[in-house]
Design a protein around this motif. Structure first.
Motif, PDB file in Angstrom:
ATOM      1  N   ARG A  63      32.033  32.537   7.911  1.00 23.64           N
ATOM      2  CA  ARG A  63      32.000  31.462   7.866  1.00 23.64           C
ATOM      3  C   ARG A  63      30.831  30.835   7.460  1.00 23.64           C
ATOM      4  O   ARG A  63      30.760  30.158   6.106  1.00 23.64           O
ATOM      5  N   SER A  64      29.998  31.353   7.479  1.00 22.12           N
ATOM      6  CA  SER A  64      27.932  30.618   6.914  1.00 22.12           C
ATOM      7  C   SER A  64      28.224  30.537   5.592  1.00 22.12           C
ATOM      8  O   SER A  64      27.452  29.658   5.064  1.00 22.12           O
ATOM      9  N   LEU A  65      28.394  32.116   5.196  1.00 15.43           N
ATOM     10  CA  LEU A  65      28.158  32.662   3.920  1.00 15.43           C
ATOM     11  C   LEU A  65      29.158  31.921   2.877  1.00 15.43           C
ATOM     12  O   LEU A  65      29.178  30.523   2.115  1.00 15.43           O
ATOM     13  N   THR A  66      30.535  31.096   3.555  1.00 19.99           N
ATOM     14  CA  THR A  66      31.588  30.608   2.728  1.00 19.99           C
ATOM     15  C   THR A  66      31.003  28.999   2.408  1.00 19.99           C
ATOM     16  O   THR A  66      30.998  28.055   1.236  1.00 19.99           O
ATOM     17  N   ARG A  67      30.485  28.402   4.116  1.00 20.99           N
ATOM     18  CA  ARG A  67      30.548  27.331   3.604  1.00 20.99           C
ATOM     19  C   ARG A  67      28.715  26.608   2.624  1.00 20.99           C
ATOM     20  O   ARG A  67      28.539  25.895   1.917  1.00 20.99           O
ATOM     21  N   LEU A  68      27.591  28.112   2.827  1.00 14.63           N
ATOM     22  CA  LEU A  68      26.619  27.628   1.373  1.00 14.63           C
ATOM     23  C   LEU A  68      27.187  27.776   0.140  1.00 14.63           C
ATOM     24  O   LEU A  68      26.757  27.081  -0.789  1.00 14.63           O
ATOM     25  N   GLY A  69      28.238  28.337   0.185  1.00 15.23           N
ATOM     26  CA  GLY A  69      28.531  28.827  -1.370  1.00 15.23           C
ATOM     27  C   GLY A  69      29.746  27.298  -1.788  1.00 15.23           C
ATOM     28  O   GLY A  69      29.586  26.953  -2.791  1.00 15.23           O
ATOM     29  N   TRP A  70      30.407  26.552  -0.548  1.00 17.20           N
ATOM     30  CA  TRP A  70      30.553  25.527  -0.571  1.00 17.20           C
ATOM     31  C   TRP A  70      29.957  24.071  -1.272  1.00 17.20           C
ATOM     32  O   TRP A  70      29.583  23.213  -1.857  1.00 17.20           O
ATOM     33  N   ALA A  71      28.377  24.703  -0.227  1.00 20.68           N
ATOM     34  CA  ALA A  71      27.745  23.339  -0.226  1.00 20.68           C
ATOM     35  C   ALA A  71      26.738  23.353  -1.651  1.00 20.68           C
ATOM     36  O   ALA A  71      26.672  22.638  -2.760  1.00 20.68           O
ATOM     37  N   GLN A  72      26.939  24.524  -2.789  1.00 21.79           N
ATOM     38  CA  GLN A  72      26.343  24.779  -3.837  1.00 21.79           C
ATOM     39  C   GLN A  72      27.187  23.828  -4.786  1.00 21.79           C
ATOM     40  O   GLN A  72      27.112  23.153  -5.704  1.00 21.79           O
ATOM     41  N   PHE A  73      28.629  23.667  -4.199  1.00 21.66           N
ATOM     42  CA  PHE A  73      29.140  23.599  -5.242  1.00 21.66           C
ATOM     43  C   PHE A  73      29.170  22.203  -5.350  1.00 21.66           C
ATOM     44  O   PHE A  73      29.100  21.638  -6.166  1.00 21.66           O
ATOM     45  N   TRP A  74      29.259  21.410  -4.206  1.00 16.23           N
ATOM     46  CA  TRP A  74      28.971  20.115  -4.493  1.00 16.23           C
ATOM     47  C   TRP A  74      27.953  19.239  -4.651  1.00 16.23           C
ATOM     48  O   TRP A  74      27.571  18.303  -5.538  1.00 16.23           O
TER      49      TRP A  74
END
Length: 336
Positions: A117-128
């Motif tokens: 989950r931590s990796l996915t959240r970092l990816g979404w943080a980049q998107f936003w």
């Protein structure tokens, strides 16, 4: 040749409802693929900064005078516009390449097994962050390249690079609790280095906002400060960062620190020396565009180097993973 599986109506509905889950259920990327996806997002975060600098240095900041369209009634440059329009429009198009790179990182992180989950959240943080900076970039155009919005635009891009570096590092680590590799005194020294580097970057944006490269050939408002005075302050902060880096290297050698922090500190010191040479040459040669562009690229490398030093101070082993089996004592569990 590997055949493409046919999708039934239920699969199509599932793909539309949650495409990430749909892909994750049918694809498991290798750890190397996940690392490459994260690295691609990091590289593009630097590329978009450098090309944004090229827009400003060529005076193409208002090549597309409106946003989100390039001109009123047209998303693309028209024949009546100059090459400045092509440069500005090309930089806007690179935002889609950046989105694709970040999207690949999100998909790869979501599809990795076991799910982190931590990796996915970092990816979404980049998107936003990309979305937010795209909107801010539009505001920059609509307010006629106001230097304060330009500075904010760069700082938000720096935030994107920060998250991209963290995600890239996390793809090479586990999800266990971080274990420090150095003592608290060394950690505090590194945090001083991080704070000084942030001040250095912030001062650099003020130099940009007060300097002669306004981003457009027309009269553009500048920050009402003597840019040479701010440039000297910027240089002082740069020497503080260099001094802290050298002190850190000396301390790490004295305490016989692991190879990782030592290597990252040495790399940062070399980057700072190169950046310092470029900075002084551009100052004494009255800010030629090519050297300013190299200095912007160098600022990205400096910040990445600082973050890598910070992240090298600890290690994160793989989290304990209990797999299901015949024994009743075994349970299934993972850490997010």
């Amino acid at each position: 040749m590997v055949g493409v599986p046919k999708l039934n109506p239920a699969d199509a509905v599932a793909a539309v409802r949650n495409p990430l889950d749909f892909i994750a259920a049918r694809w498991t990327p290798s750890p190397r693929t996940v690392r490459r996806a994260a690295l691609a997002a990091l590289v593009m975060s630097v590329v978009i900064v450098v090309t944004g600098g090229a827009v400003r240095l060529t005076g193409s900041g208002l090549g597309c005078p409106t946003w989100p369209e390039c001109t009123d009634g047209s998303l693309t440059p028209t024949n009546a516009l100059s090459y400045h329009s092509a440069i500005e429009f090309g930089n806007r198009m690179l935002t889609y390449v950046l989105c694709a790179a970040v999207g690949w990182a999100i998909i790869a992180a979501r599809s990795e097994k076991p799910y982190r989950r931590s990796l996915t959240r970092l990816g979404w943080a980049q998107f936003w962050l990309v979305m937010g900076n795209a909107v801010l970039g539009g505001v920059v155009v609509l307010v006629g390249l106001n230097p304060y919005t330009v500075a904010a635009h760069f700082l938000l891009a720096t935030a994107l690079t920060t998250v991209a570096v963290v995600m890239w590092q996390r793809t090479r680590e586990g999800d266990g609790a971080p274990r420090p590799l150095v003592g608290k005194a060394v950690q505090q020294l590194v945090w001083f280095l991080v704070a000084a580097s942030l001040l250095l970057i912030a001062a650099g944006t003020v130099v940009t906002g007060a300097g002669p490269h306004a981003g457009d050939s027309s009269e553009v408002k500048r920050i009402p400060i003597d840019w040479e005075t701010v440039a000297k302050l910027h240089a002082v902060l740069a020497w503080i960062v260099v001094t802290l880096t050298f002190a850190l290297w000396f301390v790490l050698k004295a305490v016989d620190a692991p190879k990782g922090p030592l290597t990252r500190t040495r790399e940062l010191f070399l980057i700072l020396l190169g950046q310092g040479v470029i900075g002084y040459v551009q100052y004494f040669t009255h800010l030629p565009e090519l050297l300013v562009a190299l200095h912007m690229f160098g600022s990205c490398l400096v910040w990445i180097g600082v973050l890598r030093v910070l992240l090298a101070l600890r290690e994160r082993p793989a989290a304990a993973l209990d797999l299901p089996g015949p024994s009743a004592e075994m349970t299934v569990g993972t850490r997010a």
